[in-house]
Design a protein around this motif. Sequence first.
Motif, mmCIF file in Angstrom:
data_model
loop_
_atom_site.group_PDB
_atom_site.id
_atom_site.type_symbol
_atom_site.label_atom_id
_atom_site.label_comp_id
_atom_site.label_asym_id
_atom_site.label_seq_id
_atom_site.Cartn_x
_atom_site.Cartn_y
_atom_site.Cartn_z
ATOM 1 N N GLY A 385 0.793 -1.223 0.000
ATOM 2 C CA GLY A 385 0.000 0.000 0.000
ATOM 3 C C GLY A 385 0.821 1.267 0.000
ATOM 4 N N ALA A 386 2.132 1.150 -0.119
ATOM 5 C CA ALA A 386 3.004 2.325 -0.101
ATOM 6 C C ALA A 386 2.726 3.237 -1.295
ATOM 7 N N GLY A 413 5.247 2.724 -17.155
ATOM 8 C CA GLY A 413 5.613 1.334 -17.445
ATOM 9 C C GLY A 413 6.590 0.782 -16.419
ATOM 10 N N MET A 414 7.559 1.584 -16.004
ATOM 11 C CA MET A 414 8.525 1.159 -14.999
ATOM 12 C C MET A 414 7.828 0.884 -13.662
ATOM 13 N N ALA A 415 6.880 1.759 -13.293
ATOM 14 C CA ALA A 415 6.165 1.589 -12.023
ATOM 15 C C ALA A 415 5.306 0.333 -12.050
ATOM 16 N N THR A 416 4.684 0.054 -13.187
ATOM 17 C CA THR A 416 3.855 -1.147 -13.312
ATOM 18 C C THR A 416 4.700 -2.407 -13.140
ATOM 19 N N LYS A 417 5.883 -2.398 -13.736
ATOM 20 C CA LYS A 417 6.784 -3.549 -13.594
ATOM 21 C C LYS A 417 7.259 -3.715 -12.150
ATOM 22 N N ALA A 418 7.266 -2.625 -11.396
ATOM 23 C CA ALA A 418 7.693 -2.682 -9.995
ATOM 24 C C ALA A 418 6.532 -3.034 -9.061
ATOM 25 N N GLY A 419 5.391 -3.403 -9.617
ATOM 26 C CA GLY A 419 4.272 -3.836 -8.788
ATOM 27 C C GLY A 419 3.376 -2.719 -8.312
ATOM 28 N N CYS A 420 3.340 -1.603 -9.035
ATOM 29 C CA CYS A 420 2.535 -0.459 -8.625
ATOM 30 C C CYS A 420 1.298 -0.310 -9.499
ATOM 31 N N LYS A 421 0.231 0.120 -8.873
ATOM 32 C CA LYS A 421 -0.993 0.439 -9.593
ATOM 33 C C LYS A 421 -0.990 1.927 -9.929
ATOM 34 N N VAL A 422 -1.454 2.243 -11.118
ATOM 35 C CA VAL A 422 -1.496 3.631 -11.560
ATOM 36 C C VAL A 422 -2.631 4.361 -10.854
ATOM 37 N N GLY A 423 -2.336 5.574 -10.352
ATOM 38 C CA GLY A 423 -3.360 6.378 -9.698
ATOM 39 C C GLY A 423 -4.140 7.182 -10.714
ATOM 40 N N ASP A 424 -4.336 8.444 -10.442
ATOM 41 C CA ASP A 424 -5.053 9.308 -11.379
ATOM 42 C C ASP A 424 -4.234 9.512 -12.647
ATOM 43 N N PRO A 425 -4.890 9.677 -13.786
ATOM 44 C CA PRO A 425 -4.167 9.938 -15.040
ATOM 45 C C PRO A 425 -3.269 11.167 -14.901
ATOM 46 N N CYS A 426 -2.119 11.108 -15.526
ATOM 47 C CA CYS A 426 -1.136 12.188 -15.392
ATOM 48 C C CYS A 426 -0.869 12.825 -16.750
ATOM 49 N N ASP A 427 -0.872 14.140 -16.774
ATOM 50 C CA ASP A 427 -0.522 14.907 -17.964
ATOM 51 C C ASP A 427 0.880 15.466 -17.760
ATOM 52 N N GLY A 428 1.783 15.099 -18.625
ATOM 53 C CA GLY A 428 3.177 15.483 -18.468
ATOM 54 C C GLY A 428 3.438 16.970 -18.554
ATOM 55 N N LEU A 429 2.464 17.756 -19.061
ATOM 56 C CA LEU A 429 2.640 19.196 -19.182
ATOM 57 C C LEU A 429 1.828 19.977 -18.164
ATOM 58 N N LYS A 430 0.977 19.289 -17.392
ATOM 59 C CA LYS A 430 0.139 19.967 -16.410
ATOM 60 C C LYS A 430 0.413 19.524 -14.976
ATOM 61 N N ASP A 431 0.809 18.277 -14.804
ATOM 62 C CA ASP A 431 1.005 17.732 -13.464
ATOM 63 C C ASP A 431 2.479 17.728 -13.076
ATOM 64 N N PHE A 433 3.665 15.794 -10.554
ATOM 65 C CA PHE A 433 4.048 14.473 -10.053
ATOM 66 C C PHE A 433 3.128 13.387 -10.599
ATOM 67 N N MET A 434 3.685 12.193 -10.712
ATOM 68 C CA MET A 434 2.914 10.980 -10.994
ATOM 69 C C MET A 434 2.787 10.208 -9.683
ATOM 70 N N ARG A 435 1.605 9.666 -9.435
ATOM 71 C CA ARG A 435 1.374 8.948 -8.181
ATOM 72 C C ARG A 435 0.933 7.522 -8.460
ATOM 73 N N PHE A 436 1.573 6.603 -7.750
ATOM 74 C CA PHE A 436 1.264 5.185 -7.880
ATOM 75 C C PHE A 436 1.061 4.594 -6.487
ATOM 76 N N ARG A 437 0.495 3.397 -6.469
ATOM 77 C CA ARG A 437 0.286 2.688 -5.205
ATOM 78 C C ARG A 437 0.846 1.282 -5.341
ATOM 79 N N PHE A 438 1.808 0.947 -4.471
ATOM 80 C CA PHE A 438 2.394 -0.388 -4.523
ATOM 81 C C PHE A 438 1.440 -1.402 -3.901
ATOM 82 N N SER A 439 1.316 -2.528 -4.556
ATOM 83 C CA SER A 439 0.445 -3.594 -4.064
ATOM 84 C C SER A 439 1.171 -4.916 -4.149
#
Length: 446
Positions: A385-386, A413-431, A433-439
């Motif tokens: 849950g980190a 893609g790197m976060a998914t391979k590390a066992g993370c679930k994608v949080g809210d969609p991220c726009d590289g020009l507006k956001d 930070f990218m946020r993920f949740r490890f499971s």
Amino acid sequence: MWTALLVGCGDCRHILKTISKAWTEPKRHYTFYIIENNLEVLARDMLLLYLVLEPPDRFGLQEKTEMFLEIFGNLLIREQTSKYIASVATDFIKMVTDLDHMAEVFPLFDLSALKFKERDQLEAIFKFWRNPDKAVFDASKMWDNRLRAHLQTRYDSRIGAYDWDYNMKLTERGGGVVHKAEYTSWRNTGVAFEMREGSYITPNKTLASGLIIKSGGEKVAKRGYWGDIICSPFLAFGIESSNKELFKKANGVYTKTATDVSEYNILSCLHELIRHEKYHPSMTKKKSGKEEAVLTEIMEETGKNELETEHDREINGRNKKGGEKTECESGILELENVKIVFLPIGTAGEIHKRSKYHSLFDVVYFSNSMVHHLTPEMQRVMRDGASVICETAKFMLDLKKEQCQEYVSKVTGMATKAGCKVGDPCDGLKDNFMRFRFSSAVTDKT
């Protein structure tokens, strides 16, 4: 217990923001593990947080705020600020050479994980800071050399280059509150924050760092200024705030600057950290639905602001009685529920091999320069849950828009391979930070 691993932050802004809100959850204990690319960054973290925790009878909040921003973002500083850095550097030398002494006078930091060689290098950095010879770090010349190397044939028309970067890149990506004049001034001189009358002519040695460069076919270690010359230090504290009054516009132009926003943000953090209450500025008052300026008496400055000091002493005394905050032997305010641990340089790729770090971290943060360490092996150090937070390339102004979006896709893609679930969609020009949740469930399935 709340534990975070910060990989490549580059400064202490995330730590400062978190510990300033720690008073809202007094029973929670915060531990930060810091990994950086070079020791100069760790040394600056120590200096800025030491300044933040100076007791109110030494520094008023306004004076502390101004000095913090001066050290943080100015290549050239005032002479009195340079003397303060040299004084603190002397104290730090005693601390890094005697960890028992450090535990007594500044227990916030834990340097025990550093190698002996790294502690020796920290000592050398602090000795460099207190060297009175300005010639050892000719900041203005080094800044100009960096500008010439970056702009090359555009150097003579550099004002136009600054204007292009400002209008076509910085403002389009959310930095519009940064005033063109302050951005251009910083690009020319390296001085971002000039909030008080004074001569900003002394090199800020805390911004010096070492780099291995090739010279004549050989690798040579060279000390100089190798930091940012494009994006600006305004981005750290000067483009977002909880106080929306700072972002009002008149005739389509922001009425406040990034310097004003930075000052407010730092002042509010320091206020909450010391007084354990939300900051409410008393700059204006409302009467009959209109805002009117408040006249205040301007007193001749002495070494301290006596009115503010008296109030701060009263607040500090109440905190002591409540057991919420005490002072170390050095007089520095002690945060009993906060610990900051420095890990050796280059640990990011090896930390998963150490069993004591397995399933330890509730939050793992990666800067965009260190995100390549987000590998499947890193899941060993994350609790189920980190939160995994990765900086986007939004303010990497040299990158094209499509490259910023491609960066988001690659890191996802790197976060998914590390066992993370994608949080809210991220726009590289507006956001930012990218946020993920490890499971661990995702890891078990893979």
